[in-house]
Design a protein around this motif. Structure first.
Motif, mmCIF file in Angstrom:
data_model
loop_
_atom_site.group_PDB
_atom_site.id
_atom_site.type_symbol
_atom_site.label_atom_id
_atom_site.label_comp_id
_atom_site.label_asym_id
_atom_site.label_seq_id
_atom_site.Cartn_x
_atom_site.Cartn_y
_atom_site.Cartn_z
ATOM 1 N N PHE A 35 -3.850 -2.586 21.971
ATOM 2 C CA PHE A 35 -4.914 -3.730 22.083
ATOM 3 C C PHE A 35 -6.148 -3.389 22.766
ATOM 4 C CE2 PHE A 35 -2.731 -7.662 20.998
ATOM 5 C CZ PHE A 35 -1.243 -7.147 20.601
ATOM 6 N N VAL A 36 -5.864 -2.714 24.024
ATOM 7 C CA VAL A 36 -7.236 -2.074 24.546
ATOM 8 C C VAL A 36 -8.051 -1.186 23.498
ATOM 9 C CG1 VAL A 36 -7.995 -0.685 26.419
ATOM 10 C CG2 VAL A 36 -6.140 -2.098 26.716
ATOM 11 N N GLN A 37 -7.253 -0.364 22.743
ATOM 12 C CA GLN A 37 -8.002 0.498 21.918
ATOM 13 C C GLN A 37 -8.734 -0.353 20.877
ATOM 14 O OE1 GLN A 37 -4.514 2.827 20.780
ATOM 15 N NE2 GLN A 37 -4.640 4.029 22.713
ATOM 16 N N GLY A 38 -8.069 -1.239 20.248
ATOM 17 C CA GLY A 38 -8.706 -1.923 19.334
ATOM 18 C C GLY A 38 -10.079 -2.697 19.996
ATOM 19 N N VAL A 39 -10.060 -3.201 21.057
ATOM 20 C CA VAL A 39 -11.063 -3.761 21.810
ATOM 21 C C VAL A 39 -12.300 -2.517 21.942
ATOM 22 C CG1 VAL A 39 -12.023 -4.864 23.917
ATOM 23 C CG2 VAL A 39 -9.835 -5.588 22.768
ATOM 24 N N ALA A 40 -11.594 -1.462 22.175
ATOM 25 C CA ALA A 40 -12.818 -0.432 22.569
ATOM 26 C C ALA A 40 -13.555 -0.189 21.090
ATOM 27 C CB ALA A 40 -11.900 0.689 23.014
ATOM 28 N N THR A 41 -12.702 -0.098 20.148
ATOM 29 C CA THR A 41 -13.261 0.156 18.635
ATOM 30 C C THR A 41 -14.433 -0.865 18.497
ATOM 31 O OG1 THR A 41 -11.405 1.349 18.059
ATOM 32 C CG2 THR A 41 -12.808 0.572 16.326
ATOM 33 N N ALA A 42 -13.958 -2.266 18.879
ATOM 34 C CA ALA A 42 -14.900 -3.160 18.541
ATOM 35 C C ALA A 42 -16.217 -3.131 19.090
ATOM 36 C CB ALA A 42 -14.058 -4.536 18.847
ATOM 37 N N TRP A 43 -15.998 -2.600 20.614
ATOM 38 C CA TRP A 43 -17.158 -2.611 21.424
ATOM 39 C C TRP A 43 -17.975 -1.313 20.942
ATOM 40 C CZ3 TRP A 43 -17.038 1.698 25.296
ATOM 41 C CH2 TRP A 43 -18.497 1.750 26.166
ATOM 42 N N SER A 44 -17.380 -0.370 20.439
ATOM 43 C CA SER A 44 -18.371 0.847 19.857
ATOM 44 C C SER A 44 -18.955 0.254 18.627
ATOM 45 C CB SER A 44 -17.206 1.981 19.427
ATOM 46 O OG SER A 44 -18.076 2.918 18.925
ATOM 47 N N ARG A 45 -18.338 -0.601 17.638
ATOM 48 C CA ARG A 45 -18.969 -1.076 16.589
ATOM 49 C C ARG A 45 -20.208 -1.979 16.935
ATOM 50 N NH1 ARG A 45 -13.510 -1.877 13.065
ATOM 51 N NH2 ARG A 45 -13.308 0.301 12.502
ATOM 52 N N TYR A 46 -20.041 -2.761 17.906
ATOM 53 C CA TYR A 46 -21.054 -3.700 18.547
ATOM 54 C C TYR A 46 -22.156 -2.990 18.856
ATOM 55 C CZ TYR A 46 -23.488 -6.644 21.865
ATOM 56 O OH TYR A 46 -24.533 -7.523 22.268
ATOM 57 N N HIS A 47 -21.905 -1.860 19.761
ATOM 58 C CA HIS A 47 -22.968 -0.871 19.935
ATOM 59 C C HIS A 47 -23.848 -0.316 18.995
ATOM 60 C CE1 HIS A 47 -24.231 3.483 21.299
ATOM 61 N NE2 HIS A 47 -24.880 2.874 22.082
ATOM 62 N N ARG A 48 -23.175 0.332 17.834
ATOM 63 C CA ARG A 48 -23.823 0.648 16.695
ATOM 64 C C ARG A 48 -24.650 -0.273 16.065
ATOM 65 N NH1 ARG A 48 -22.915 4.277 12.178
ATOM 66 N NH2 ARG A 48 -21.406 5.831 13.660
ATOM 67 N N TRP A 49 -24.349 -1.495 16.144
ATOM 68 C CA TRP A 49 -24.940 -2.606 15.662
ATOM 69 C C TRP A 49 -26.118 -2.705 16.418
ATOM 70 C CZ3 TRP A 49 -26.942 -7.277 17.335
ATOM 71 C CH2 TRP A 49 -27.454 -8.064 16.612
ATOM 72 N N CYS A 50 -26.032 -2.957 17.875
ATOM 73 C CA CYS A 50 -27.133 -2.805 18.537
ATOM 74 C C CYS A 50 -28.263 -1.925 18.364
ATOM 75 C CB CYS A 50 -26.826 -2.878 20.199
ATOM 76 S SG CYS A 50 -25.827 -4.555 20.583
ATOM 77 N N ASP A 84 -20.293 6.038 20.513
ATOM 78 C CA ASP A 84 -20.530 5.786 19.120
ATOM 79 C C ASP A 84 -19.101 6.864 18.451
ATOM 80 O OD1 ASP A 84 -22.099 5.173 16.806
ATOM 81 O OD2 ASP A 84 -21.929 7.208 16.334
ATOM 82 N N ILE A 85 -18.796 7.738 19.310
ATOM 83 C CA ILE A 85 -17.422 8.450 18.641
ATOM 84 C C ILE A 85 -16.369 7.711 18.188
ATOM 85 C CG2 ILE A 85 -15.677 10.164 19.486
ATOM 86 C CD1 ILE A 85 -17.777 11.737 21.144
ATOM 87 N N LEU A 86 -16.342 6.343 18.685
ATOM 88 C CA LEU A 86 -15.080 5.642 18.211
ATOM 89 C C LEU A 86 -15.448 4.927 16.969
ATOM 90 C CD1 LEU A 86 -14.850 5.624 21.490
ATOM 91 C CD2 LEU A 86 -13.835 3.174 21.476
ATOM 92 N N CYS A 87 -16.814 5.105 16.754
ATOM 93 C CA CYS A 87 -17.244 4.745 15.106
ATOM 94 C C CYS A 87 -16.554 5.936 13.939
ATOM 95 C CB CYS A 87 -18.410 4.351 14.934
ATOM 96 S SG CYS A 87 -18.814 2.898 15.710
ATOM 97 N N LEU A 88 -16.322 7.228 14.515
ATOM 98 C CA LEU A 88 -16.296 8.293 13.620
ATOM 99 C C LEU A 88 -14.869 8.780 13.529
ATOM 100 C CD1 LEU A 88 -18.854 10.740 15.211
ATOM 101 C CD2 LEU A 88 -19.038 9.258 13.392
ATOM 102 N N PHE A 89 -13.924 8.290 14.339
ATOM 103 C CA PHE A 89 -12.618 8.544 14.333
ATOM 104 C C PHE A 89 -11.613 7.439 14.970
ATOM 105 C CE2 PHE A 89 -14.880 12.193 15.749
ATOM 106 C CZ PHE A 89 -14.268 13.231 15.074
ATOM 107 N N ASP A 90 -10.474 7.231 14.572
ATOM 108 C CA ASP A 90 -9.418 6.432 14.637
ATOM 109 C C ASP A 90 -8.948 6.602 16.350
ATOM 110 O OD1 ASP A 90 -7.746 4.109 14.855
ATOM 111 O OD2 ASP A 90 -5.874 5.389 13.867
ATOM 112 N N ARG A 91 -9.105 5.609 17.279
ATOM 113 C CA ARG A 91 -8.628 5.926 18.563
ATOM 114 C C ARG A 91 -8.987 7.271 19.298
ATOM 115 N NH1 ARG A 91 -3.276 5.548 18.753
ATOM 116 N NH2 ARG A 91 -3.270 6.502 16.668
ATOM 117 N N PRO A 92 -9.998 8.040 19.061
ATOM 118 C CA PRO A 92 -10.279 9.140 19.544
ATOM 119 C C PRO A 92 -10.015 9.211 21.030
ATOM 120 C CG PRO A 92 -12.440 8.335 19.330
ATOM 121 C CD PRO A 92 -11.386 7.391 18.750
ATOM 122 N N ALA A 93 -9.363 10.245 21.478
ATOM 123 C CA ALA A 93 -9.261 10.594 23.057
ATOM 124 C C ALA A 93 -10.269 11.431 23.562
ATOM 125 C CB ALA A 93 -7.895 11.209 23.319
ATOM 126 N N ILE A 94 -11.029 10.886 24.341
ATOM 127 C CA ILE A 94 -12.198 11.583 24.760
ATOM 128 C C ILE A 94 -12.109 12.279 26.251
ATOM 129 C CG2 ILE A 94 -14.841 11.329 24.768
ATOM 130 C CD1 ILE A 94 -14.495 8.706 23.070
#
Length: 228
Positions: A35-50, A84-94
């Motif tokens: 669930f946290v990973q899904g929220v993080a991905t949504a946050w990254s997409r919001y950042h890409r939109w901004c 933005d890396i979260l927009c490139l991969f599925d749940r990347p471990a950074i």
């Protein structure tokens, strides 16, 4: 004047939105890490939109970005790519600096998400811990993404890679995908002003397993600096 207004609007909307996503992540963290990973991905997409619609920054990827059991090594010029890396991969471990995990609120979310803490001064023990964490994330089918320069670098500079990269390359036994990025041209480190323009990821030639450590490091260093 337009650049100032764009930068101000980005700061207001992105950081207020980030607070919302942090609270959302904490509210769902007790259910499951996914669930946290899904929220993080949504946050990254919001950042890409901004970035796209508030700052006027387009993002392009040059080359094919392979998906699979690879070690992805990135140039690091700006905060941009860490999100933005979260927009490139599925749940990347950074990989992230260990001290960032001590930040209230953010640190707890980072642990729940499964970021990899990096202790830069602990020597061999830190490398073993990093290897164990990376192996665990690989078993989960997640991409491993690291910034081997250790910190954000002004565009055009090419410092040597931190020594831990060569050790991890040998220990993990994974081919490396080096990726250059020129985000520092339009969103320089520590600057409020962010300019419109294009941010480019340039995917380098895969560095195979089994090379001499110095050769592997030289290839990666050249590839991530290809946009300098």
């Amino acid at each position: 004047m337009l650049t100032i207004l764009r930068s101000l609007l980005f700061m207001l909307l992105f950081y207020s939105g980030t607070l919302f996503f942090c609270l959302w992540a904490l509210a769902t963290a007790w259910i499951a890490p996914t669930f946290v990973q899904g929220v993080a991905t949504a946050w990254s997409r919001y950042h890409r939109w901004c970035v796209r619609w508030l700052l006027g920054q387009r993002v392009v990827v040059e080359g094919d970005l392979p998906q699979g059991p690879y070690l992805y090594i990135f140039k690091h010029e700006s905060m941009f790519e860490t999100i933005d890396i979260l927009c490139l991969f599925d749940r990347p471990a950074i990989g992230a600096k260990r001290e960032l995990f001590d930040i209230p609120l953010w640190g707890e979310i980072a642990r729940r998400y499964g970021l990899i803490p990096i202790e830069r001064t602990a020597g061999a023990s830190a490398l073993r811990a990093l290897r164990a964490a990376a192996k665990d994330r690989i078993a989960q089918g997640r991409a491993i993404c690291l910034f081997p320069e250790g910190t954000r670098v002004p565009h055009g500079e090419s410092p040597p890679l931190k020594s831990g990269f060569a050790g991890l390359y040998s220990l993990l036994g994974l081919p490396v995908v080096p990726i250059a990025i020129d985000s520092g041209r339009v969103s320089p480190r520590g600057k409020f002003m962010k300019r419109a323009g294009t941010i480019t990821y340039k995917v380098g030639e895969i560095v195979p397993v089994g090379l001499d450590r110095k050769e592997a490091e030289a290839r990666v260093h050249a590839a991530i600096n290809a946009l300098n």
